[in-house]
Scaffold this active site. Structure first.
Site, mmCIF file in Angstrom:
data_model
loop_
_atom_site.group_PDB
_atom_site.id
_atom_site.type_symbol
_atom_site.label_atom_id
_atom_site.label_comp_id
_atom_site.label_asym_id
_atom_site.label_seq_id
_atom_site.Cartn_x
_atom_site.Cartn_y
_atom_site.Cartn_z
ATOM 1 N N ARG A 244 -0.753 -8.311 13.849
ATOM 2 C CA ARG A 244 -1.238 -7.302 12.886
ATOM 3 C C ARG A 244 -2.134 -7.945 11.841
ATOM 4 O O ARG A 244 -3.122 -7.356 11.409
ATOM 5 C CB ARG A 244 -0.048 -6.585 12.228
ATOM 6 C CG ARG A 244 0.565 -5.548 13.165
ATOM 7 C CD ARG A 244 1.928 -5.108 12.718
ATOM 8 N NE ARG A 244 1.905 -4.378 11.465
ATOM 9 C CZ ARG A 244 2.948 -4.290 10.639
ATOM 10 N NH1 ARG A 244 4.079 -4.895 10.945
ATOM 11 N NH2 ARG A 244 2.837 -3.609 9.540
ATOM 12 N N ARG B 209 -9.154 1.991 8.883
ATOM 13 C CA ARG B 209 -8.773 0.641 9.318
ATOM 14 C C ARG B 209 -9.943 -0.057 10.008
ATOM 15 O O ARG B 209 -9.829 -1.215 10.351
ATOM 16 C CB ARG B 209 -7.656 0.706 10.356
ATOM 17 C CG ARG B 209 -6.258 1.005 9.853
ATOM 18 C CD ARG B 209 -5.577 -0.210 9.271
ATOM 19 N NE ARG B 209 -4.277 -0.561 9.783
ATOM 20 C CZ ARG B 209 -3.120 -0.003 9.452
ATOM 21 N NH1 ARG B 209 -3.085 0.994 8.622
ATOM 22 N NH2 ARG B 209 -1.992 -0.464 9.950
ATOM 23 N N ARG C 208 11.483 -2.068 10.947
ATOM 24 C CA ARG C 208 10.451 -1.525 11.824
ATOM 25 C C ARG C 208 10.285 -2.412 13.051
ATOM 26 O O ARG C 208 10.336 -3.622 12.943
ATOM 27 C CB ARG C 208 9.113 -1.449 11.066
ATOM 28 C CG ARG C 208 8.912 -0.118 10.388
ATOM 29 C CD ARG C 208 7.705 -0.102 9.512
ATOM 30 N NE ARG C 208 6.466 -0.494 10.171
ATOM 31 C CZ ARG C 208 5.269 -0.345 9.614
ATOM 32 N NH1 ARG C 208 5.174 0.200 8.401
ATOM 33 N NH2 ARG C 208 4.188 -0.728 10.235
ATOM 34 N N ARG D 101 11.367 -6.861 5.214
ATOM 35 C CA ARG D 101 11.133 -5.437 4.934
ATOM 36 C C ARG D 101 12.042 -4.523 5.754
ATOM 37 O O ARG D 101 12.216 -4.711 6.945
ATOM 38 C CB ARG D 101 9.672 -5.089 5.246
ATOM 39 C CG ARG D 101 9.358 -3.616 5.053
ATOM 40 C CD ARG D 101 7.898 -3.358 4.932
ATOM 41 N NE ARG D 101 7.220 -3.263 6.209
ATOM 42 C CZ ARG D 101 5.948 -2.912 6.325
ATOM 43 N NH1 ARG D 101 5.228 -2.641 5.248
ATOM 44 N NH2 ARG D 101 5.378 -2.845 7.502
ATOM 45 N N LYS E 119 0.827 -1.222 0.000
ATOM 46 C CA LYS E 119 0.000 0.000 0.000
ATOM 47 C C LYS E 119 0.856 1.264 0.000
ATOM 48 O O LYS E 119 0.613 2.170 -0.773
ATOM 49 C CB LYS E 119 -0.880 0.063 1.265
ATOM 50 C CG LYS E 119 -1.928 -0.994 1.397
ATOM 51 C CD LYS E 119 -2.873 -0.682 2.566
ATOM 52 C CE LYS E 119 -2.207 -0.618 3.910
ATOM 53 N NZ LYS E 119 -1.718 -1.890 4.425
HETATM 54 P P1 AMP Z 1 1.081 0.973 9.100
HETATM 55 O O1 AMP Z 1 2.354 1.698 8.843
HETATM 56 O O2 AMP Z 1 -0.063 1.467 8.264
HETATM 57 O O3 AMP Z 1 1.248 -0.528 9.033
HETATM 58 O O4 AMP Z 1 0.663 1.301 10.623
HETATM 59 C C1 AMP Z 1 1.510 0.963 11.713
HETATM 60 C C2 AMP Z 1 0.699 0.975 12.998
HETATM 61 O O5 AMP Z 1 0.136 2.278 13.224
HETATM 62 C C3 AMP Z 1 -0.513 0.026 13.007
HETATM 63 O O6 AMP Z 1 -0.152 -1.297 13.359
HETATM 64 C C4 AMP Z 1 -1.395 0.698 14.050
HETATM 65 O O7 AMP Z 1 -0.933 0.460 15.362
HETATM 66 C C5 AMP Z 1 -1.185 2.188 13.756
HETATM 67 N N1 AMP Z 1 -2.138 2.714 12.754
HETATM 68 C C6 AMP Z 1 -1.852 3.178 11.504
HETATM 69 N N2 AMP Z 1 -2.955 3.599 10.872
HETATM 70 C C7 AMP Z 1 -3.984 3.386 11.742
HETATM 71 C C8 AMP Z 1 -5.390 3.611 11.673
HETATM 72 N N3 AMP Z 1 -5.976 4.130 10.571
HETATM 73 N N4 AMP Z 1 -6.137 3.265 12.764
HETATM 74 C C9 AMP Z 1 -5.573 2.756 13.864
HETATM 75 N N5 AMP Z 1 -4.269 2.517 14.002
HETATM 76 C C10 AMP Z 1 -3.463 2.835 12.949
#
Ligand code: AMP
Length: 215
Positions: A171, A88, A160, A127, A13
């Protein structure tokens, strides 16, 4: 143009949304990147979000919606937004719809990158990201030119904290329980577009651009 990018963690994404934003002159709005930036700067939001992010759980909806509201109401000078990692949950999607309605606007499409669980686990364990520009790399599919260093910033790549095996598993579970229902939500609104996310990065990108240009 207003687009939402859907897909499990590791589906590409971020990479695809970044490229789409560049080619369609959109703001690339990644809630994950924004939260990580707040965490690094130890803002109030960052401190509240930390415990959820480290476990791979979702940050509470209202914190996310407040963050989105601030950005949406700012004049960005671009031709729209591409949301990456947002919404989400169903309440986030409903919150976004309401915000856009108040602005006499609505989403044009939800682009859903389809990737299997096995592929997700494989990708996330390989990653790495650049701590300066946030660009991501995957071993072995998407390698940097100089091993271990960002192509753009030439700084050492990092892993990360939430890409460890236990957190990745959580996740994925969180995705299935809380985020996957959005596929149905957008399908019922007739704006869902499924894209096979297990092909070459450039092939997927070509597909996404032509779908977006046909909207
Ligand atoms: P990502 O980089 O999109 O994988 O997001 C990393 C982490 O940030 C996720 O595992 C959540 O803990 C938090 N996070 C990111 N976007 C959201 C969202 N829209 N709603 C809730 N938590 C989020």
């Amino acid at each position: 143009m207003l687009l939402v990018m859907l897909g499990p963690p590791g589906s590409g994404k971020g990479t695809q949304a970044g490229r789409l934003a560049e080619s369609l002159n959109l703001v690339h709005f990644s809630t994950g990147d924004m939260l990580r930036d707040n965490l690094k700067r130890e803002t109030e939001l960052g401190l509240k979000a930390r415990e959820y992010m480290e476990k791979g759980d979702l940050v509470p909806d209202q914190l996310i919606l407040d963050m989105i509201m601030e950005t949406l109401s700012a004049d960005t000078g671009k031709d729209g937004f591409i949301f990456d990692g947002f919404p989400r949950t169903i309440p986030q999607a409903e919150g976004l719809d309401k915000m856009l309605e108040r602005m006499n606007n609505k989403l044009d499409a939800a682009l859903n990158l389809q990737v299997s669980d096995n592929e997700v686990i494989k990708r996330l364990s390989g990653r790495y990201f650049c701590p300066k520009c946030q660009r991501t790399y995957n071993y072995p599919a998407n390698l940097p030119k100089k091993e271990g260093y960002c192509d753009v910033c030439d700084v050492p790549l990092q892993k990360r904290k939430d890409d460890t095996e236990a957190v990745v598993k959580n996740r994925l579970e969180v995705y299935k329980k809380q985020t996957e229902p959005l596929i149905d939500y957008y399908d019922r609104k007739s704006i869902l577009q499924d894209i096979d996310g297990e092909r070459e990065i450039d092939v997927i990108f070509g597909d996404l651009v032509s779908q977006a240009r046909n909207l």
